[in-house]
Design an enzyme around this catalytic site. Sequence first.
Site, PDB file in Angstrom:
ATOM      1  CB  THR A 211      -0.937   0.004   1.220  1.00  0.00           C
ATOM      2  OG1 THR A 211      -1.757  -1.161   1.188  1.00  0.00           O
ATOM      3  CG2 THR A 211      -1.812   1.240   1.233  1.00  0.00           C
TER       4      THR A 211
ATOM      5  CG  HIS B 140      -0.808   0.654  -4.480  1.00  0.00           C
ATOM      6  ND1 HIS B 140      -1.048   0.534  -5.825  1.00  0.00           N
ATOM      7  CD2 HIS B 140      -0.903  -0.601  -3.972  1.00  0.00           C
ATOM      8  CE1 HIS B 140      -1.277  -0.728  -6.129  1.00  0.00           C
ATOM      9  NE2 HIS B 140      -1.196  -1.433  -5.023  1.00  0.00           N
TER      10      HIS B 140
END
Length: 341
Positions: free
Chosen positions: A39, A42
């Site tokens: 994450t 990202h």
Amino acid sequence: MLTANYLGDRTIGIREADPSPPKAGQVQIEVAYTGICGTDLHILHGHMDARVRPPAVVGHEMSGVIATLGDGVRGWAAGDHVTVMPLDWDGTCPACRAGNEHICQNLTFVGIDSPGALQGRWNVDADLLVALPKSLRLDHAALVEPVAVAVHDVRRAELAPGDRAVVVGGGPIGVLIALVARHKGAEVVVVEIDPLRREAVAAMGFHVLDPAATDQTRWVEEWTQGAGADVAFEVSGAAAAVLGVTDLVKVRGTVVVVAIHPQPRPVDLQRVFWRELRLLGARVYQRTDFERAVELLGSGVIPADELITKIVPITETADAFAALESGRAMKILVDVSGGAA
């Protein structure tokens, strides 16, 4: 103190800041270790710029020690070892009222939507704390959050002892799912294209398939005497894997979508229809998953030392992101307290 910040444009920078005292209902944590995860990548790649406004302190996989209590905090003391379940829900939306607070329709994910753990002193609401036994090393405890993800994924799949499970993707979360599933009593095979990751996963006692060299569908059919696996976990995030994962499971089998896909993917709905498959999403975790993760790490079921590729000081956070982005690392921790000024 030092803080690691997402500055936009694929850049992580180190800044100095003065810690502020905790507000009422908060505690201040001296952060020990913070993990970098998919994450966070990202975020680095700009996929979450609508939620993460630079400069932003990120990080949500962590361990630390309570330094100070804010007014009104009860049940905690300075010196307690803790981690944080980084979900702040509103309690009023339809999802919350239905008992699904962890996927609140207005969820604030701490470390994404609000400041995270890549800072020497971190103020968080006391109701987000999860206690850690002092017998659990703080570097190992920084894995509680990703282990909780795996616990939730396996629980969501309703995996039973004796089931056969395929984990597509042998990165950190895929490996943790495999470990939790094996401990549950399932037979597990992992599909991974990267040779170094295949080697690391095999060293933990798993059979690992190279999808470039092996027909995974045929292999699973032979493994299951033509039935197909009970459960397949899609953890790779690759379009080809999503398209092929429905071929791996039995009639009325289950496909669990774990990976974060930044764009829509084609899915073989003919296969879903033909075999009456269950296609499930699995996002984040609930408190029971966090508590179970603490137990699994404390008992040694999760081989933390084998999963932690390296630990770097906070001043080398950008290098940690680069190493994880290369795909050559399992889990990299940032030593936040050791690197603080």
